[in-house]
Design an enzyme around this catalytic site. Structure first.
Site, short mmCIF file in Angstrom:
data_model
loop_
_atom_site.label_atom_id
_atom_site.label_comp_id
_atom_site.label_asym_id
_atom_site.label_seq_id
_atom_site.Cartn_x
_atom_site.Cartn_y
_atom_site.Cartn_z
N ASP A 45 0.83 -1.20 0.00
CA ASP A 45 0.00 0.00 0.00
C ASP A 45 0.87 1.26 0.00
O ASP A 45 0.36 2.38 -0.06
CB ASP A 45 -1.02 -0.01 1.15
CG ASP A 45 -0.38 0.02 2.52
OD1 ASP A 45 0.86 -0.07 2.61
OD2 ASP A 45 -1.13 0.11 3.51
N SER A 46 2.20 1.07 0.00
CA SER A 46 3.11 2.20 -0.23
C SER A 46 2.84 2.82 -1.61
O SER A 46 3.34 3.90 -1.90
CB SER A 46 4.57 1.75 -0.13
OG SER A 46 4.80 0.66 -1.00
N ASP A 89 -1.03 -6.53 -0.52
CA ASP A 89 -1.16 -5.88 0.79
C ASP A 89 -2.63 -5.51 1.06
O ASP A 89 -3.27 -4.89 0.19
CB ASP A 89 -0.33 -4.59 0.74
CG ASP A 89 0.26 -4.21 2.07
OD1 ASP A 89 0.05 -4.92 3.07
OD2 ASP A 89 0.96 -3.16 2.11
N LYS A 117 -0.55 -9.77 2.76
CA LYS A 117 0.11 -9.14 3.92
C LYS A 117 -0.87 -8.24 4.65
O LYS A 117 -1.69 -7.57 4.02
CB LYS A 117 1.33 -8.33 3.48
CG LYS A 117 2.06 -7.66 4.65
CD LYS A 117 3.36 -7.05 4.23
CE LYS A 117 3.26 -5.64 3.69
NZ LYS A 117 2.67 -4.65 4.63
N GLU A 119 -1.09 -5.66 8.47
CA GLU A 119 -0.30 -5.05 9.55
C GLU A 119 -0.86 -5.35 10.93
O GLU A 119 -2.09 -5.37 11.11
CB GLU A 119 -0.28 -3.52 9.37
CG GLU A 119 0.48 -3.06 8.16
CD GLU A 119 0.55 -1.53 8.05
OE1 GLU A 119 0.11 -0.83 9.01
OE2 GLU A 119 1.03 -1.05 7.02
N GLU A 186 9.46 -3.52 10.04
CA GLU A 186 9.78 -2.19 9.49
C GLU A 186 10.28 -1.26 10.58
O GLU A 186 9.61 -1.09 11.62
CB GLU A 186 8.53 -1.60 8.81
CG GLU A 186 8.80 -0.22 8.22
CD GLU A 186 7.78 0.23 7.18
OE1 GLU A 186 6.88 -0.55 6.82
OE2 GLU A 186 7.92 1.38 6.73
O1 KIV Z 1 3.54 -1.07 1.54
C1 KIV Z 1 4.70 -1.51 1.40
O2 KIV Z 1 5.33 -1.40 0.35
C2 KIV Z 1 5.29 -2.20 2.55
C3 KIV Z 1 6.75 -2.49 2.51
C4 KIV Z 1 7.55 -1.28 2.58
C5 KIV Z 1 7.12 -3.50 3.52
O3 KIV Z 1 4.61 -2.45 3.49
#
Ligand code: KIV
Length: 287
Positions: A45-46, A89, A117, A119, A186
């Site tokens: 989600d970056s 994510d 993934k 959090e 992280e």
């Molecule tokens: O959203 C993302 O790209 C991440 C990574 C930086 C681990 O969570």
């Protein structure tokens, strides 16, 4: 019978090898990274910050992640290493209840992700992990600095006191017990990340968590120098190229050539065959 391509992560831990993971969002970049030897791709989600122009970590939607996961999965399949695993994510607010986590996780897998993934290790995150694991989905946890909780932090680095270090270790144990197949750590102090890596049997993927993890992940736009200069990069970012300068130069040359008339030339277009041209002129101009 398809087995999990994500097995590469636990195999690396067993063999004492390191894995390189990149967080990226589109098909051509996925193809580049697969063919360059990257071991696993995260569609993080970056993307909100890196690519969609948001200033926060919360605006990315499930639709955003689904669209980009599907694009990345297509890029991986078209590459010369179609076996590279893709992790999608779950964005902010998309796994509050186990039902919502199940629905969104299933959609990510259908979009082409091999794992999901999410959090945190609070009650709803743990419930989401258990539900998704029961469904059969490989889950990657994420501890330390959790961008989706960034509004609650006063600093980026996590695990700076003995108490915080113990809490992180305990959360890692709980995520492993809930069935996670790997953990992203992280901005975690190196000692804590190393201890988590040693104690858990699942692999850890670090970003700003020192060299003691099994893998390292960076965001594509950071590693190739595409991130906007308006944002100060985190200390854990290493830039391997200055593609912003390269792309600026290309854009400037294109604009200059269009303005001056140097582009396009004959070689960039097509002509009517001479006979057709004559006939057409005769028809249109009555000659
Ligand atoms: O959203 C993302 O790209 C991440 C990574 C930086 C681990 O969570």
């Amino acid at each position: 019978m398809a087995f999990s391509p994500l097995q590469v992560l636990s195999d690396a831990k067993t063999r004492g090898e390191q894995v390189a993971v990149v967080s990226l969002y589109d098909a051509p970049t996925a193809e580049i990274c697969c063919e360059a030897g990257v071991d696993c791709i995260l569609v993080g989600d970056s993307m909100g910050n890196a690519m969609l122009g948001y200033d926060d970590f919360l605006s990315v939607t499930m639709e955003d992640v689904l669209r980009h996961t599907a694009a990345v999965a297509r890029g991986v399949k078209q590459s010369r290493r179609p076996e590279v695993p893709v992790v999608g994510d779950l964005p902010f607010g998309s796994y509050v209840s186990p039902e919502q986590a199940a629905r969104n996780g299933a959609n990510l897998i259908r979009a082409g992700a091999h794992g999901v993934k999410l959090e945190g290790a609070g009650p709803s995150a743990l419930a989401a992990v258990r539900t998704l694991v029961e469904m059969g989905a490989p889950i990657v946890g994420h501890l330390g600095f959790k961008p989706q909780s960034s509004l609650r932090y006063s600093s980026v680095v996590q695990g700076k006191t003995a108490g915080a270090a113990s809490r992180l270790l305990q959360e890692a144990r709980e995520l492993e017990a809930a069935g996670c197949i790997a953990l992203v750590l992280e901005a975690v102090t190196s000692e804590v990340a190393r201890r988590i890596t040693e104690e858990l049997s699942i692999p850890t993927i670090g970003i700003g968590a020192g060299a003691g993890c099994v893998g390292q992940v960076l965001v594509w736009h950071d590693l190739v120098g595409l991130t906007t200069p308006r944002k100060k990069p985190f200390r854990f970012v290493k830039r391997y190229a200055d593609s912003r300068a390269l792309f600026s130069e290309a854009a400037r040359s294109f604009a200059d050539e269009v303005h001056s008339g140097a582009f396009p030339t004959e070689e960039h277009g097509w002509n009517l065959p001479e006979t057709e041209l004559e006939e057409w002129r005769a028809r249109e101009d009555g000659r």
